[in-house]
Design an enzyme around this catalytic site. Structure first.
Site, short mmCIF file in Angstrom:
data_model
loop_
_atom_site.label_atom_id
_atom_site.label_comp_id
_atom_site.label_asym_id
_atom_site.label_seq_id
_atom_site.Cartn_x
_atom_site.Cartn_y
_atom_site.Cartn_z
CB THR A 223 -0.93 0.02 1.23
OG1 THR A 223 -1.87 -1.04 1.10
CG2 THR A 223 -1.68 1.34 1.35
CB THR B 155 5.30 9.81 9.48
OG1 THR B 155 5.67 9.64 10.85
CG2 THR B 155 5.87 8.63 8.71
CG ASP B 156 7.68 12.40 13.70
OD1 ASP B 156 7.01 11.37 13.49
OD2 ASP B 156 7.65 13.00 14.81
CD GLU B 157 5.83 6.80 13.72
OE1 GLU B 157 6.11 5.60 13.65
OE2 GLU B 157 4.74 7.22 14.16
CE1 TYR C 10 2.78 4.64 8.74
CE2 TYR C 10 4.08 5.32 10.63
CZ TYR C 10 3.20 5.62 9.61
OH TYR C 10 2.76 6.92 9.45
CE LYS D 61 3.70 7.71 5.23
NZ LYS D 61 2.50 8.02 4.41
#
Ligand code: NAD
Ligand code: TYD
Length: 353
Positions: A100, A139-141, A164, A168
């Site tokens: 995805t 995202t900051d991740e 995840y 990203k």
């Protein structure tokens, strides 16, 4: 603008559509969402379908459908929210996150390139129709975890730790390559943790509010001293709009509100606001690969684009808690059979220990 908003039935996407209706209603929104467990049309119940807002159920990996949507709606902008977004689920099913978040993003980029490029047959051409843009909501991740000191800047290395955040980060790199190689007009935004209405109750804040209201145990991973940098979802939406309108092509913008809290601080604040008991707190086994601290240096977006957050955390969290108290019906509806199964699988072993 004719804006394709993907994942617009999820938490941030639905709030973005609501924010746009209030602040920039002159733009058309075409919301494409696959309606996974995280997508819920009830989160858009106050947005009427009319000439300026259309919902289409589709998967961002479905290239034929994307092509049809771009043709039929003359898409000029993409804001790509659609993603698998929960770290705990990515530990159980990494492949879904890769297909995805990475391949879905690539299908969108290819479709935008095909429709926007002045001469799609010429691989050397970098000319696009005027006024188009692709905005990748990241995202900051992707930067991994911080120690006690320091902040993530746009120049921080990408060091994702969960499937995840790895997915990203991979999507961000694919976006970057489409800018460098094809000149596709785009921006990437990297925001810290969001909170606000319509967030699915698998994420920390709505889960804790819901469990307090039901007097159920509050599962705290590890020692609960992990730090997140919380931003109200409407402040994220206004930042995305600022980047969409004023972001310099090819640039990455970090988004955050300088609001670091430990998980336990957040949980205790929710407990006290709801008059619940601290005895509900249950320390459970830590998340594998759990990032200790995230914190954003937001100086690029504040100085270059003039964006500033408008919510204080105190105002935002009390409004958010009240929203969940006032919208128990929404909560009941999203907590379908599938959620109940997920919750049992995720937490039952911890509470048995
Ligand atoms: P969410 O899980 O609430 O919503 C995701 C939406 O995407 C859902 O409506 C789902 O149905 C849809 N979706 C999933 N797979 C799809 C597919 N293949 N095709 C079409 N639609 C699909 O997520 P969210 O919290 O609203 O996050 C939105 C975006 O913002 C994500 O890309 C996430 O990485 C990013 N982000 C989230 C946060 C946060 O704190 N929630 C912070 C920074 C960035
Ligand atoms: P989460 O909302 O899943 O966001 P993210 O992991 O993407 O930052 O979790 C926020 C923090 O709260 C994170 O440190 C994990 C922790 N957490 C718990 O302690 N218990 C829970 O039940 C959940 C869902 C999260």
């Amino acid at each position: 603008m004719n804006i394709l908003v993907t994942g617009g039935a999820g938490f941030i996407g639905s709030n973005f559509i609501r924010w746009m209706k209030q602040h920039a209603p002159e733009h058309r929104i075409i919301n494409v969402d696959a309606l996974t467990y995280a997508g819920n049309l009830e989160s858009l119940r106050d947005i009427p379908q009319d000439a300026s807002y259309v919902f289409i159920r589709a998967d961002i990996r479905d290239r034929a459908k994307l092509d049809e949507v771009f043709s039929q709606h003359d898409i000029t902008h993409v804001v790509n929210f659609a993603a698998e977004s929960h770290v705990d689920r990515s530990i159980v099913d990494p492949e879904l996150f890769l297909t995805t978040n990475v391949l879905g993003t690539q299908a969108l980029l290819d479709t935008a390139k095909l429709h926007w490029k002045s001469n799609p047959e010429d691989k050397y051409s970098r000319e696009y129709r005027a006024g188009v843009k692709f905005l990748q909501v990241s995202t900051d991740e992707v930067y991994g975890a911080l120690g006690r000191e320091g902040l993530f800047s746009e120049a921080s290395p990408l060091m994702p730790n969960s499937p995840y955040s790895a997915a990203k980060a991979s999507a961000d790199l694919v976006c970057r390559s489409y800018f460098e190689t094809f000149g596709l007009p785009l921006n990437i935004t990297r925001c810290s943790n969001n909170y606000g209405p319509y967030q699915f109750p698998e994420k920390l804040i709505p889960l804790m509010i819901h469990n307090c209201m039901e007097e159920k145990p509050l599962p705290v991973y590890g020692d609960g001293m992990q730090i997140r940098d919380w931003l109200h979802v409407f402040d994220h939406c206004s930042a995305i709009f600022a980047v969409l309108i004023r972001g310099e092509m090819g640039e990455v913008y970090n988004i955050g509100g300088n609001n670091e809290r430990t998980n336990l601080e957040i949980i205790r604040q929710i407990i006290h606001s709801l008059g619940a008991s601290e005895e509900l707190i249950h320390f459970v086994k830590d998340r594998p690969g759990h990032d200790r601290r995230y914190a954003i240096d937001n100086s690029k977006i504040t100085t270059r684009l003039g964006w500033t957050p408008s919510y204080t955390f105190e105002q935002g969290i009390s409004e958010t808690i009240r929203w969940y108290q006032d919208n128990e019906e929404w909560m009941e509806h999203v907590l379908s059979g599938a959620y109940t199964e997920y919750y049992a699988r995720m937490y039952a072993p911890s509470f048995r220990e």
